[in-house]
Scaffold this active site. Structure first.
Site, PDB file in Angstrom:
ATOM      1  N   TYR A  83      32.254  41.499  45.371  1.00 53.94           N
ATOM      2  CA  TYR A  83      33.218  42.579  44.945  1.00 53.94           C
ATOM      3  C   TYR A  83      33.779  43.541  46.214  1.00 53.94           C
ATOM      4  CZ  TYR A  83      33.862  46.312  41.552  1.00 53.94           C
ATOM      5  OH  TYR A  83      34.529  47.111  40.617  1.00 53.94           O
ATOM      6  N   SER A 199      33.050  42.944  24.687  1.00 49.79           N
ATOM      7  CA  SER A 199      32.537  43.465  25.711  1.00 49.79           C
ATOM      8  C   SER A 199      32.511  44.827  25.722  1.00 49.79           C
ATOM      9  CB  SER A 199      33.487  43.096  26.830  1.00 49.79           C
ATOM     10  OG  SER A 199      34.460  43.760  26.696  1.00 49.79           O
ATOM     11  N   GLY A 200      31.840  45.409  26.483  1.00 45.02           N
ATOM     12  CA  GLY A 200      31.678  46.928  26.629  1.00 45.02           C
ATOM     13  C   GLY A 200      33.080  47.584  26.482  1.00 45.02           C
ATOM     14  N   VAL A 201      33.989  46.990  27.545  1.00 46.27           N
ATOM     15  CA  VAL A 201      35.385  47.781  27.440  1.00 46.27           C
ATOM     16  C   VAL A 201      36.199  47.349  25.944  1.00 46.27           C
ATOM     17  CG1 VAL A 201      37.641  47.746  28.406  1.00 46.27           C
ATOM     18  CG2 VAL A 201      35.628  47.724  29.941  1.00 46.27           C
ATOM     19  N   GLY A 289      40.151  42.570  34.452  1.00 45.56           N
ATOM     20  CA  GLY A 289      39.120  41.851  34.828  1.00 45.56           C
ATOM     21  C   GLY A 289      39.597  40.213  34.903  1.00 45.56           C
ATOM     22  N   MET A 291      36.972  37.374  34.156  1.00 40.77           N
ATOM     23  CA  MET A 291      36.036  36.464  33.837  1.00 40.77           C
ATOM     24  C   MET A 291      35.749  35.142  34.082  1.00 40.77           C
ATOM     25  SD  MET A 291      33.511  39.059  33.877  1.00 40.77           S
ATOM     26  CE  MET A 291      31.989  38.095  33.218  1.00 40.77           C
ATOM     27  N   PHE A 313      44.460  47.066  36.528  1.00 40.46           N
ATOM     28  CA  PHE A 313      44.016  48.505  36.298  1.00 40.46           C
ATOM     29  C   PHE A 313      42.438  48.318  36.755  1.00 40.46           C
ATOM     30  CE2 PHE A 313      41.097  51.962  34.470  1.00 40.46           C
ATOM     31  CZ  PHE A 313      41.678  52.929  34.908  1.00 40.46           C
TER      32      PHE A 313
END
Length: 384
Positions: A83, A199-201, A289, A291, A313
């Site tokens: 990361y 997902s959370g987003v 993202g 994944m 972003f």
């Protein structure tokens, strides 16, 4: 000595005093634990729970009793060393030895139990969150941090809001909030399309879009019909307008009766291409993202004939811009007030209880199970 911007502690009781910069003010010392790692690697293998020794707070410090801390994919990537925000390795005094290590976790909420005499704007009993990722690890029972490394969550904002919701505020809901506002001016009746919708987003996008009258097309991974129906019903209850599997994206177009202004991508690969074809002329694909770890590849026709823009972003980068300080407060307030009113529900999380009085081996097993990539659901540490 600071560890990722903090000093590991071993407080058990809530010391409701104001520190005066003297070691004599700290009269209630017990046990503390932290999940740390001495080298990058597989989180389920390299993380170890250690009992840590107390370091006395300075006049500019606050002592925080952690309440809850979620486990995010970015936390696991950080431990792996992949990361952009790296763990900071430094000397950590533990019960039996001093380790050169870093503490896991970047997101969470804690309660202030001691305030240094040189700190202003923070009081005992305040709930605080890390100001930026990488300043201090949150997977610990107690910590001492510099007063300027945390932000206070006002009590009136969190009334009726769970600790887990506040702990998971900074990343997923705020990513959704910013993407819905920063790339175009959405109008009621517009659509956004997104993958990773469960997902959370994704769940946050559904609820925050609903609040401003924007409709959502939600793509989830293909799965057995019964599981798909259950998840579709769950997302619809949050406000989703259309839910479709990644194998059926091409069938959606006839059901859309308005402009698709934005696409939100957290997956990558061929599935993202199929989703992007739904975006209207002049729209924007925002990637936050990846994944699948596959590249985002767009054909020339989408760029040339539909004038699709491709943007990226990263929430961490947004937080680093000091010009966003006032907007950050407005964003947090908006989301938390929605949560308090029942208009926003945080992503479901499996709570992992953690007390400094628990046996180290027990906590070790809980931590390793929770941080495994195949854990199956999102987990969060809840501290006693």
């Amino acid at each position: 000595m600071y560890v990722n911007g903090f000093k590991p502690l071993n407080f058990v009781t809530r010391t409701v005093v104001r520190a005066v910069g003297s070691t004599r003010c700290m009269s209630s010392v017990g046990r503390a634990q932290a999940a740390l790692y001495t080298e990058p690697g597989d989180p389920s293998q390299v993380l170890r729970v250690a009992e840590t020794k107390v370091s006395q707070p300075l006049a500019t410090d606050v002592v925080v009793r952690m309440l809850a801390a979620p486990i995010n994919p970015s936390d696991l990537n950080q431990i792996e060393g992949t990361y952009p925000v790296k763990g900071v390795f430094t000397e950590i005094p533990c019960a039996t030895q001093t380790l050169r290590a870093a503490v896991g976790g970047n997101e969470g909420v804690g309660e202030v139990v001691v305030v240094g005499s040189g700190v202003s704007g923070i009081g005992v009993g305040d709930w605080v969150v890390p100001r930026r990722s990488g300043q201090f690890g949150t997977w610990c029972t107690h910590t001492t941090v510099s007063g300027d490394s945390v932000d206070v969550i006002p009590e009136e904002w969190r009334r009726g809001v769970s600790g887990l919701t506040v702990a998971s505020l900074k990343v997923n809901p705020c990513t959704a909030y910013r993407m819905l506002r920063d790339f175009c001016t959405l109008q009621p009746g517009d659509y956004v399309v997104q993958n990773g919708a469960n997902s959370g987003v994704g769940r946050s996008v559904i609820q925050l879009a609903r609040e401003i009258g924007v409709r959502t097309i939600n793509v989830i991974r293909d799965r057995p019909q019964r599981e798909f129906e259950q998840l579709s019903a769950e997302l619809t209850a949050l406000g989703a307008d259309i839910v479709v599997s990644d194998k059926q994206v091409g069938e959606v177009k006839g059901s859309v009766n308005g402009p698709v202004r934005l696409g939100f991508n957290c997956v990558g690969g061929r599935a993202t291409l199929a989703m992007t074809k739904l975006i209207s002329h002049g729209g924007t694909l925002v990637t936050y993202g990846g994944m699948s770890r596959q590249p985002v590849t767009l054909p020339t026709s989408l760029l040339l004939f539909k004038d699709i823009a491709a943007r990226g972003f990263w929430m961490n980068r947004w937080y680093l811009d000091s010009a966003n300080a006032e907007e950050k407060q407005r964003m947090w307030r908006d989301i938390l007030l929605m949560a308090g009113d029942g208009r926003f529900v945080a992503q479901p999380m499996q709570s992992v209880r953690w007390s400094p009085m628990m046996d180290i081996d027990d906590v070790q097993q809980r931590v390793r199970s929770a941080v495994a990539w195949d854990a199956g659901s999102k987990h969060a540490f809840v501290f006693d």
